[in-house]
Design a protein around this motif. Structure first.
Motif, short mmCIF file in Angstrom:
data_model
loop_
_atom_site.label_atom_id
_atom_site.label_comp_id
_atom_site.label_asym_id
_atom_site.label_seq_id
_atom_site.Cartn_x
_atom_site.Cartn_y
_atom_site.Cartn_z
N SER A 173 14.59 4.65 12.45
CA SER A 173 13.48 5.61 12.39
C SER A 173 12.57 5.30 11.21
O SER A 173 11.34 5.45 11.31
N THR A 174 13.15 4.88 10.11
CA THR A 174 12.37 4.57 8.91
C THR A 174 11.40 3.42 9.19
O THR A 174 10.22 3.48 8.84
N ALA A 175 11.89 2.39 9.86
CA ALA A 175 11.04 1.24 10.21
C ALA A 175 9.92 1.69 11.15
O ALA A 175 8.78 1.23 11.05
N ASP B 122 0.81 -1.23 0.00
CA ASP B 122 0.00 0.00 0.00
C ASP B 122 0.84 1.28 0.00
O ASP B 122 0.40 2.31 -0.48
N ALA B 123 2.03 1.21 0.62
CA ALA B 123 2.86 2.43 0.74
C ALA B 123 4.32 2.02 0.93
O ALA B 123 4.60 0.89 1.36
N VAL B 124 5.23 2.94 0.60
CA VAL B 124 6.66 2.66 0.69
C VAL B 124 7.33 3.76 1.52
O VAL B 124 7.10 4.94 1.28
N VAL B 125 8.14 3.34 2.50
CA VAL B 125 8.87 4.31 3.33
C VAL B 125 10.35 3.98 3.23
O VAL B 125 10.75 2.84 3.54
N GLY C 143 23.18 4.04 6.26
CA GLY C 143 21.73 4.28 6.24
C GLY C 143 20.91 3.03 6.49
O GLY C 143 19.80 3.09 7.01
N ALA C 144 21.45 1.87 6.14
CA ALA C 144 20.72 0.61 6.32
C ALA C 144 20.95 0.00 7.70
O ALA C 144 20.16 -0.84 8.16
N SER C 145 22.03 0.40 8.38
CA SER C 145 22.47 -0.35 9.57
C SER C 145 21.44 -0.41 10.69
O SER C 145 21.31 -1.43 11.37
N GLY C 146 20.69 0.68 10.89
CA GLY C 146 19.64 0.64 11.92
C GLY C 146 18.54 -0.34 11.53
O GLY C 146 18.05 -1.10 12.38
N MET C 147 18.16 -0.33 10.25
CA MET C 147 17.11 -1.25 9.84
C MET C 147 17.59 -2.71 9.92
O MET C 147 16.82 -3.62 10.24
N ILE C 148 18.88 -2.92 9.66
CA ILE C 148 19.42 -4.29 9.79
C ILE C 148 19.28 -4.76 11.24
O ILE C 148 18.92 -5.91 11.50
N ARG C 149 19.54 -3.85 12.19
CA ARG C 149 19.39 -4.23 13.61
C ARG C 149 17.93 -4.62 13.89
O ARG C 149 17.66 -5.61 14.56
#
Ligand SMILES: CC(=O)SCCNC(=O)CCNC(=O)[C@H](O)C(C)(C)COP(=O)(O)OP(=O)(O)OC[C@H]1O[C@@H](n2cnc3c(N)ncnc32)[C@H](O)[C@@H]1OP(=O)(O)O
Length: 385
Positions: free
Chosen positions: A91-93, A47-50, A334-340
């Motif tokens: 934050s993105t997640a 439905d949406a992309v962040v 930029g990806a490292s937080g989302m990887i955690r």
């Protein structure tokens, strides 16, 4: 916290020094496609992309989100970019989860990335414009004085950073996506490497990586229909603080303490060391493990290094930290937080492979960024809240 929300798909690229075989769009698409496959979904189901990435100057590519909508199947859908420096993946997640928790969307794709080979983040953080003086050399130059202050304050012995480097690099050997894989890694090997930013040695610092991570976040209804076990979001929290103010405690930042207290309250946790089964925490320089152990309330102030020294944070310890090898082993910033966040989800889904913590049911994902001034955390669990 709103409606229930769960991670039903995780996709990662391999993390490498240079991914010359793909464009930035291709890198993101690789992670997103793997997340969709894990969730048993197609682009049309989203439905949406962040999206999120670290500051543009790290790659020298301005506003990449402006041309990434087609690569991420976002045509005709809401798409937004989140921007909180190094903590941005977390934050993105959290923003993506909010779109589900608010009841606005059923399934949201969230992607974070960095293609550092397009530029040089360490130099981007070093060279100032003419007529003023650079005070630091890269992120390591900025954080090293904070680490020295921690050592002076806590009385931690010099080998603690080495122990973290060895542990995380041993864990990375079990993670197929990890960038740095150093067979036979030992204290002697770490101690023999050059000092980059006193007290951070070469093998005590993260590398600069290319890579992307994606997740599909879903409502309760959509999670019920997912083919694989979901990871339920039990709490999310973000805090920020100004980089400079009189009396700021850069060793134990207030923003990190407040975010941790908030996320524990939401998840009903009063003793994180006992009640969490593992944690994926943003440790780009080895000494940040004992520092964040204290900031996140796993022990009292000045005690973090004792947990590390006793092996509590090892894969077979009572509270494993960074079973994936962590940021020390792969750092596409930029990806490292989302990887955690994604690795925490994989643990409670029982899908972490060789670095699975036996029986993990509740896990913490953590990110920090800027001058240790942005914090993002979530707790995920096997059971629906
Ligand atoms: C919130 C935050 O994220 S703060 C952290 C932000 N990130 C950083 O500060 C990055 C810190 N690291 C660096 O600046 C660099 O990686 C350095 C200075 C350690 C090394 O610089 P360079 O030698 O120029 O590294 P370069 O990226 O060209 O890699 C050369 C090789 O060394 C390896 N390498 C890079 N860093 C490391 C490391 N710390 N330990 C072991 N090997 C490393 C790479 O994998 C590569 O090997 P490969 O060719 O087999 O893939």
């Amino acid at each position: 916290m709103g409606n229930p929300c769960a991670v039903i798909g995780v996709g990662q690229t391999e993390y490498r020094t240079r991914r010359l075989d793909v464009s930035m769009a291709g890198l993101l698409r690789e992670a997103a496609q793997r997340a969709l496959q894990d969730a048993g979904l197609d682009w049309d189901d989203i439905d949406a992309v962040v999206v999120g990435k670290a500051p543009d100057l790290f790659e020298g590519v301005m506003m990449p989100e402006a041309y990434l909508a087609d690569a991420l199947g976002a045509r005709g859908k809401p798409m937004m970019r989140v921007h909180t420096a190094g903590s941005v993946g977390g934050s993105t997640a959290i923003v993506a989860a909010g779109l589900v928790q608010s009841g606005l969307h059923e399934r949201v794709l969230t992607v974070a990335w960095e293609k550092q080979s397009e530029s040089n983040a360490t130099w981007a953080l070093t060279v100032n414009s003419p007529h003023n003086t650079s005070l630091v050399v890269g992120a390591g130059g900025y954080f090293a004085p904070h680490i020295r202050a921690y050592i002076a304050r806590s009385g931690a012995p010099a080998h603690i950073g080495t122990l973290v480097a060895v542990k995380d690099r041993q864990n990375a050997l079990k993670n197929p996506y990890a960038h740095l894989k150093i067979p036979g890694i030992s204290r002697e090997m770490v101690e023999a490497t050059p000092m980059l930013w006193e007290p951070i040695r070469y093998l005590e610092t993260c590398p600069s990586s290319d890579g992307a991570c994606a997740m599909v976040l879903a409502s309760e209804d959509a999670a019920r229909r997912a083919p694989k076990p979901p990871a339920w979001v039990l709490g999310t929290s973000m805090r920020s603080e100004p980089i400079f103010f009189a009396g700021r405690d850069t060793v134990l930042p207030q923003g990190g303490r407040d975010a941790a207290a908030d996320v524990y309250r939401q998840a009903g946790i009063t003793d994180p060391r006992r009640e969490l089964d593992c944690a994926e925490v943003y440790v780009p320089f080895s000494w940040y493990e004992p520092m964040w152990l204290e900031n996140l309330g796993f022990c009292g102030a000045g005690e973090g290094w004792k947990l590390t020294e006793a092996g509590a944070t090892a894969l077979d310890g009572d509270i494993p930290w960074n079973p994936s090898g962590g940021v020390l082993s792969s750092n596409p910033i930029g990806a490292s937080g989302m990887i955690r966040f994604a690795e925490a989800a994989l643990q409670v889904r029982g899908m972490a492979g060789e670095h699975q913590v036996e029986g993990a049911r509740r896990a913490l994902g953590h990110a920090y960024g800027g001058g240790a001034q942005f914090f993002a955390m979530w707790i995920v669990g096997s059971d629906k809240p």
